[in-house]
Design an enzyme around this catalytic site. Structure first.
Site, mmCIF file in Angstrom:
data_model
loop_
_atom_site.group_PDB
_atom_site.id
_atom_site.type_symbol
_atom_site.label_atom_id
_atom_site.label_comp_id
_atom_site.label_asym_id
_atom_site.label_seq_id
_atom_site.Cartn_x
_atom_site.Cartn_y
_atom_site.Cartn_z
ATOM 1 N N ARG A 260 0.840 -1.186 0.000
ATOM 2 C CA ARG A 260 0.000 0.000 0.000
ATOM 3 C C ARG A 260 0.882 1.245 0.000
ATOM 4 O O ARG A 260 2.000 1.214 0.506
ATOM 5 C CB ARG A 260 -0.918 0.024 1.242
ATOM 6 C CG ARG A 260 -2.080 -0.955 1.154
ATOM 7 C CD ARG A 260 -3.098 -0.542 0.085
ATOM 8 N NE ARG A 260 -4.210 -1.471 -0.045
ATOM 9 C CZ ARG A 260 -4.344 -2.389 -1.004
ATOM 10 N NH1 ARG A 260 -3.424 -2.514 -1.943
ATOM 11 N NH2 ARG A 260 -5.409 -3.164 -1.046
ATOM 12 N N HIS B 104 -1.996 1.182 -9.737
ATOM 13 C CA HIS B 104 -2.624 0.161 -8.880
ATOM 14 C C HIS B 104 -3.286 -0.933 -9.740
ATOM 15 O O HIS B 104 -4.489 -1.179 -9.667
ATOM 16 C CB HIS B 104 -3.658 0.793 -7.935
ATOM 17 C CG HIS B 104 -3.959 -0.080 -6.751
ATOM 18 N ND1 HIS B 104 -4.335 0.416 -5.519
ATOM 19 C CD2 HIS B 104 -3.953 -1.432 -6.616
ATOM 20 C CE1 HIS B 104 -4.531 -0.601 -4.686
ATOM 21 N NE2 HIS B 104 -4.314 -1.739 -5.332
HETATM 22 P P1 NDP Z 1 -2.142 -11.975 3.974
HETATM 23 O O1 NDP Z 1 -2.927 -11.462 5.122
HETATM 24 O O2 NDP Z 1 -2.448 -13.323 3.439
HETATM 25 O O3 NDP Z 1 -0.575 -11.958 4.346
HETATM 26 C C1 NDP Z 1 0.020 -10.915 5.035
HETATM 27 C C2 NDP Z 1 1.462 -11.293 5.352
HETATM 28 O O4 NDP Z 1 2.108 -10.146 5.908
HETATM 29 C C3 NDP Z 1 1.570 -12.411 6.391
HETATM 30 O O5 NDP Z 1 2.636 -13.258 6.073
HETATM 31 C C4 NDP Z 1 1.873 -11.648 7.683
HETATM 32 O O6 NDP Z 1 2.613 -12.365 8.635
HETATM 33 C C5 NDP Z 1 2.722 -10.510 7.137
HETATM 34 N N1 NDP Z 1 2.719 -9.360 8.046
HETATM 35 C C6 NDP Z 1 1.678 -8.573 8.394
HETATM 36 N N2 NDP Z 1 2.083 -7.610 9.238
HETATM 37 C C7 NDP Z 1 3.404 -7.811 9.426
HETATM 38 C C8 NDP Z 1 4.403 -7.151 10.209
HETATM 39 N N3 NDP Z 1 4.108 -6.076 10.959
HETATM 40 N N4 NDP Z 1 5.640 -7.635 10.187
HETATM 41 C C9 NDP Z 1 5.959 -8.718 9.419
HETATM 42 N N5 NDP Z 1 5.067 -9.396 8.655
HETATM 43 C C10 NDP Z 1 3.820 -8.924 8.669
HETATM 44 O O7 NDP Z 1 -2.284 -10.876 2.825
HETATM 45 P P2 NDP Z 1 -2.128 -11.092 1.239
HETATM 46 O O8 NDP Z 1 -0.846 -11.788 1.007
HETATM 47 O O9 NDP Z 1 -3.363 -11.672 0.660
HETATM 48 O O10 NDP Z 1 -2.063 -9.584 0.722
HETATM 49 C C11 NDP Z 1 -1.087 -8.705 1.222
HETATM 50 C C12 NDP Z 1 -1.345 -7.298 0.708
HETATM 51 O O11 NDP Z 1 -0.992 -7.196 -0.655
HETATM 52 C C13 NDP Z 1 -2.785 -6.816 0.753
HETATM 53 O O12 NDP Z 1 -3.173 -6.433 2.042
HETATM 54 C C14 NDP Z 1 -2.741 -5.648 -0.200
HETATM 55 O O13 NDP Z 1 -2.349 -4.484 0.505
HETATM 56 C C15 NDP Z 1 -1.633 -6.034 -1.175
HETATM 57 N N6 NDP Z 1 -2.201 -6.349 -2.498
HETATM 58 C C16 NDP Z 1 -1.931 -5.462 -3.512
HETATM 59 C C17 NDP Z 1 -2.432 -5.677 -4.772
HETATM 60 C C18 NDP Z 1 -2.092 -4.752 -5.887
HETATM 61 O O14 NDP Z 1 -2.654 -4.870 -6.985
HETATM 62 N N7 NDP Z 1 -1.177 -3.817 -5.700
HETATM 63 C C19 NDP Z 1 -3.270 -6.845 -5.076
HETATM 64 C C20 NDP Z 1 -3.475 -7.723 -3.945
HETATM 65 C C21 NDP Z 1 -2.943 -7.466 -2.705
HETATM 66 P P3 NDP Z 1 1.993 -13.687 9.360
HETATM 67 O O15 NDP Z 1 1.853 -14.701 8.251
HETATM 68 O O16 NDP Z 1 3.006 -14.075 10.345
HETATM 69 O O17 NDP Z 1 0.668 -13.262 9.917
#
Ligand code: NDP
Length: 307
Positions: free
Chosen positions: A222, A270
């Site tokens: 983001r 985006h």
């Molecule tokens: P998930 O919720 O499946 O995965 C999030 C990951 O981030 C997890 O591995 C989590 O760790 C990790 N995480 C979260 N907070 C932290 C932190 N503070 N420190 C370290 N690791 C952290 O989300 P998705 O993979 O489905 O999507 C991720 C993001 O990608 C979306 O929220 C969106 O913002 C972005 N996105 C962008 C798109 C675009 O077109 N630009 C399209 C789709 C998504 P843990 O596994 O340990 O909980």
């Protein structure tokens, strides 16, 4: 019954078109309509929560996308269940985008564009896939999949998440204590974190300073993850080589943003990946059926984690 509830007119139109095409006519309605009184699910992108809280049957707020930061989870708390979209084609789309980004730097296309402007013939080295070190922030549905795809191609892949993962051929790091070690080897850093209170501005001068010299950054998380001026400063000083940005603090990106003008920044609007509308609608219809029948929901969000 699903109510389409967003404060963004462009998204309202997309959702109306998608539901008209893929959902039965009597399964959805518009915000402020009579039928909304019977809505059990709201499909949302920046919803008007004051309005949603007036709907007596509402149980589920469903993001129309993978991200949920636009829903105000803090305010929603446990009052409603929250779900999001997770889809294999969505992951594949993200990989396509990122593979292009990695090859852009691996095979020096950034340099080729520069040299073309100057009509300058200078050959650059050919770097093999096995030499390239990719670091992925976030190993969830997106990052986990992307890391596996790059690893299968022979790249040296590392990943960072909150809880430690085990992923084949991926060096996994977790939590604040591992962050420095993770960053120190990421010559192409990909951000796929969800936006939460704790990681706003994480792509900052401090982080860039821990990457290898002349590292590249690809932000698909983001816009609020990135401190834009820090990126510009690190590119101008040569500390970083380049950046590909798909997401921005304010979208659409303002016409006078310095990011548009910067030679070492590639801007995409985006578009890294969208789930197909047929799948988005199908998943929301399925979760609405489940919420009405009291069954477990798919792709639930944990409001206490914020994603
Ligand atoms: P998930 O919720 O499946 O995965 C999030 C990951 O981030 C997890 O591995 C989590 O760790 C990790 N995480 C979260 N907070 C932290 C932190 N503070 N420190 C370290 N690791 C952290 O989300 P998705 O993979 O489905 O999507 C991720 C993001 O990608 C979306 O929220 C969106 O913002 C972005 N996105 C962008 C798109 C675009 O077109 N630009 C399209 C789709 C998504 P843990 O596994 O340990 O909980």
């Amino acid at each position: 019954m699903i109510v389409i509830a967003t404060t963004v007119p462009k998204v309202q139109k997309w959702l109306e078109d998608a539901f008209a095409k893929y959902a039965p006519e009597d399964s959805y309605c518009l915000a402020q309509s009579e039928a909304a009184q019977y809505a059990t699910t709201a499909v949302s992108w920046f919803p008007d929560l004051d309005y949603l809280e007036t709907l007596p049957q509402l149980k589920l707020i469903h993001s129309m996308a993978a991200g949920v930061e636009h829903l105000n989870l803090k305010r929603i708390g446990h009052r409603y269940q929250v779900c999001r979209v997770v889809d294999q084609l969505h992951q594949q789309g993200m990989f396509d985008y990122l593979q292009w980004g990695v090859l852009y730097y691996q095979r020096f296309f950034d340099q080729a564009f520069e040299q073309k402007k100057q009509q300058r013939w200078r050959q650059y080295p050919q770097r093999s896939t096995t030499e390239i070190k990719i670091g992925i922030m976030g190993l969830g549905q997106m990052g986990g999949y992307i890391s596996q795809r790059f690893a299968a191609l022979g790249y040296q892949v590392s990943g960072w998440s909150r809880s430690l993962k085990t992923l084949e051929n991926v060096q996994c790091f977790a939590g604040d204590s591992d962050f420095g070690a993770f960053l120190s080897q990421a010559e192409i850093l990909i951000n796929l974190l969800p936006l939460t209170e704790s990681n706003q501005g994480i792509l900052s001068q401090d982080l860039f300073g821990q990457l290898p010299e002349r590292a590249c950054v690809i932000n698909c998380g983001r816009g609020q993850h990135l401190v834009e001026q820090d990126l510009i400063d690190c590119l101008d000083s040569g500390r970083l080589r380049g950046a590909i940005l798909d997401v921005f603090n304010h979208e659409p990106l303002a016409i006078d943003s310095a990011l548009w003008q910067h030679d070492k920044i590639l801007v995409t609007p985006h578009v890294a990946s969208h789930a197909p509308w047929s799948i988005v609608v199908e998943q929301i219809l399925e979760n609405d059926r489940r919420v009405r029948e009291g069954q477990n929901l798919l792709n639930l969000v944990d409001p206490s984690k914020g994603y």
